[in-house]
Design an enzyme around this catalytic site. Structure first.
Site, PDB file in Angstrom:
ATOM      1  N   ASP A  17       3.862   4.737  11.446  1.00 12.26           N
ATOM      2  CA  ASP A  17       4.570   5.815  11.451  1.00 12.26           C
ATOM      3  C   ASP A  17       4.458   6.738  12.829  1.00 12.26           C
ATOM      4  O   ASP A  17       5.093   7.860  12.975  1.00 12.26           O
ATOM      5  CB  ASP A  17       4.016   6.718  10.511  1.00 12.26           C
ATOM      6  CG  ASP A  17       2.703   7.188  10.712  1.00 12.26           C
ATOM      7  OD1 ASP A  17       1.844   6.803  11.306  1.00 12.26           O
ATOM      8  OD2 ASP A  17       2.136   8.030   9.742  1.00 12.26           O
ATOM      9  N   HIS A  56      -0.490   7.471  12.916  1.00 12.02           N
ATOM     10  CA  HIS A  56      -1.721   6.891  12.411  1.00 12.02           C
ATOM     11  C   HIS A  56      -2.061   5.931  13.622  1.00 12.02           C
ATOM     12  O   HIS A  56      -3.342   5.669  14.025  1.00 12.02           O
ATOM     13  CB  HIS A  56      -1.442   6.049  11.074  1.00 12.02           C
ATOM     14  CG  HIS A  56      -1.421   6.679   9.884  1.00 12.02           C
ATOM     15  ND1 HIS A  56      -0.694   7.496   9.422  1.00 12.02           N
ATOM     16  CD2 HIS A  56      -2.440   6.826   8.936  1.00 12.02           C
ATOM     17  CE1 HIS A  56      -0.805   8.147   8.158  1.00 12.02           C
ATOM     18  NE2 HIS A  56      -2.061   7.690   7.834  1.00 12.02           N
ATOM     19  N   HIS A  83       0.739  -1.185   0.029  1.00 13.60           N
ATOM     20  CA  HIS A  83      -0.190  -0.102  -0.068  1.00 13.60           C
ATOM     21  C   HIS A  83       0.936   1.171   0.120  1.00 13.60           C
ATOM     22  O   HIS A  83       1.285   1.874   1.146  1.00 13.60           O
ATOM     23  CB  HIS A  83      -0.944   0.090   1.226  1.00 13.60           C
ATOM     24  CG  HIS A  83      -1.783   1.002   1.227  1.00 13.60           C
ATOM     25  ND1 HIS A  83      -3.144   1.061   1.809  1.00 13.60           N
ATOM     26  CD2 HIS A  83      -2.064   2.421   0.444  1.00 13.60           C
ATOM     27  CE1 HIS A  83      -3.886   2.035   1.926  1.00 13.60           C
ATOM     28  NE2 HIS A  83      -3.327   2.721   0.770  1.00 13.60           N
ATOM     29  N   ASP A 105       1.706   3.458   2.905  1.00 14.22           N
ATOM     30  CA  ASP A 105       0.554   4.472   2.429  1.00 14.22           C
ATOM     31  C   ASP A 105       1.211   5.780   2.084  1.00 14.22           C
ATOM     32  O   ASP A 105       0.616   6.629   2.321  1.00 14.22           O
ATOM     33  CB  ASP A 105      -0.426   4.513   3.696  1.00 14.22           C
ATOM     34  CG  ASP A 105      -1.967   5.111   2.907  1.00 14.22           C
ATOM     35  OD1 ASP A 105      -1.847   5.294   1.957  1.00 14.22           O
ATOM     36  OD2 ASP A 105      -2.614   5.543   4.103  1.00 14.22           O
ATOM     37  N   GLY A 117      -2.573   9.939   4.139  1.00 12.58           N
ATOM     38  CA  GLY A 117      -1.235   9.250   3.689  1.00 12.58           C
ATOM     39  C   GLY A 117      -0.202   9.394   4.774  1.00 12.58           C
ATOM     40  O   GLY A 117      -0.216  10.110   5.800  1.00 12.58           O
TER      41      GLY A 117
HETATM   42 ZN   LIG Z   1      -3.993   4.701   0.729  1.00 15.17          ZN
END
Ligand SMILES: [Zn+2]
Length: 410
Positions: free
Chosen positions: A261, A264, A73, A287, A323
């Site tokens: 990260d 998130h 992803h 992401d 993201g």
């Molecule tokens: Zn995404």
């Protein structure tokens, strides 16, 4: 990092990487070695008896040698988008992530008007089947059949209800390279869409969803096998209302993506998911958007403007996370150093679990005889000092590990 720095002669395609802590599916081999032949792993062992007779030996000086990362992803990095219709830009994004150890990645195509998703899919499919193979391992369609309430940074005007004909057009544009499609199964026709995706050979993923527990379980029964960035853009876990998260954690078939990260998800949640699901069901993903590896600033996510401050990408509202600017090496490092996940489990979640989830584990995702020589060399701080893809160093720190001219003996 510079490519091909002082590499021993390997015109015969043979090299033995020795003196490393080699992380294999069977555990970590201290003073382990990996024999590479014609782009593949020919043998793996430990101790002095490197097997390849006559092959040059590179002494890795005790560094970690782990399988190349698989990011299922990711949208972009290094200022470039993987979903670009400009092949050169797609290549820049691939090379950026390769430099961070990701030797296989899906190009995540975010929700945008159907024509633009079709155009992106066609370019990425051609690249995956051609100049950017095998690092660009296929396509992840993130939408457009997702929940408006849980859209995150996806383009609200491009979100639509499940439409089998539109789905078919998207799958066709992917030319067999669609490996994963994120859908909200609670939408009208959502469960049938999950079946359609599964029939096509792609993996249905549940995400950007309002699905409750029952709807999410029904999606798994219909073939869903991935939870797209678990916890993010879905209802949370409540002890009487388990929601999408509870359904994903409770079903053995489901692989849970985590965007590790530090923004998130809290590290404690990442630790809980590893404990509850096990590393074989956890896939570290980035992401990442184009801003990964770049300075703070404003970026466009398709038609959605993003603002990156302190390395965190958000919508212009300043609240919604959009993201990440993560790379897979940083995700692994954080898992080990901040979350406290054992190295072997973190490596599994960065490589073999995602490789299995997207159907490329025959070729890559672990250090085993017969797999591609996709390898990452990490120092004691788990910083990348070398990346080998298909037997070639694509990135190598300027000061290479000691290279021995001595010939290994069997
Ligand atoms: Zn995404």
């Amino acid at each position: 990092m510079h490519a091909h720095d002082r590499e021993p002669r390997r015109e015969d395609g043979r090299v033995v990487l020795a003196g490393a802590r080699v992380v294999t599916p069977a555990g970590t081999l201290r003073s382990g070695w990996v024999a590479v032949l014609d782009g593949a792993i020919a043998a793996v062992g430990r101790g002095r008896r490197a097997t390849a007779d006559g092959a040059p030996v590179q002494d890795l000086g005790g560094a970690w040698l782990v399988p190349g990362f698989v990011d299922m992803h990711v949208h972009g990095g290094g200022g470039a988008w993987l979903s670009s219709t400009d092949l050169e830009e797609v290549g820049r994004a691939v090379r950026f992530h390769l430099g961070h150890g990701t030797t296989s990645m899906l190009a995540s195509i975010a929700t945008s008007p159907l024509d633009s998703m079709l155009a992106s899919a066609a370019v990425v499919a051609a690249a995956a089947g051609g100049p950017l193979a095998p690092a660009l391992a296929g396509i992840h369609l993130e939408g457009p059949f997702i929940s408006r309430e849980r859209r995150g940074a996806q383009d609200p005007d491009a979100i639509r209800d499940p439409d089998p004909a539109a789905m078919e057009r998207l799958l066709e544009a992917c030319g067999g390279w669609a490996r994963m499609v994120t859908v909200a199964p609670e939408l009208p026709g959502g469960r049938e869409l999950v079946r359609q995706i599964a029939r096509s050979g792609a993996v249905p993923a549940v995400g950007h969803t309002q699905a409750g527990y029952e709807a999410a379980i029904a999606a798994v029964d219909a073939g869903a096998r991935v939870s797209t960035h678990l916890f993010n853009a879905m209802p949370g876990l409540h002890h009487r209302d388990l929601g999408t998260v509870g359904a994903a954690l409770s079903r053995e078939e489901v692989v849970c993506e985590l965007v590790n990260d530090g923004v998130h998800l809290r590290p404690e949640v990442v630790r809980l998911v590893f404990q509850a699901a096990g590393a074989r069901r956890v896939a570290l993903v980035t992401d990442a958007v184009a801003a990964a590896g770049m300075a703070d600033g404003d970026y466009d996510f398709g038609r959605v403007p993003l603002r990156v401050r302190g390395g965190v990408a958000r919508l212009i509202d300043g609240r919604t996370i959009a993201g990440s600017t993560l790379t897979m090496d940083a995700a692994l490092r954080r898992a080990v150093m901040e979350v406290g996940v054992p190295m072997e489990d973190a490596v599994t979640a960065a490589s073999s679990t995602p490789a299995g989830a997207i159907g490329i584990s025959e070729r890559t995702g672990s250090i085993e005889e017969g797999k591609a020589a996709d390898l990452v060399l990490l120092d004691d701080d788990l910083e990348v000092v070398g990346v080998m893809a298909g037997g070639r160093w694509v990135a190598r720190e300027a000061a290479p590990a000691r290279v021995s001219a001595a010939t290994a003996r069997t």
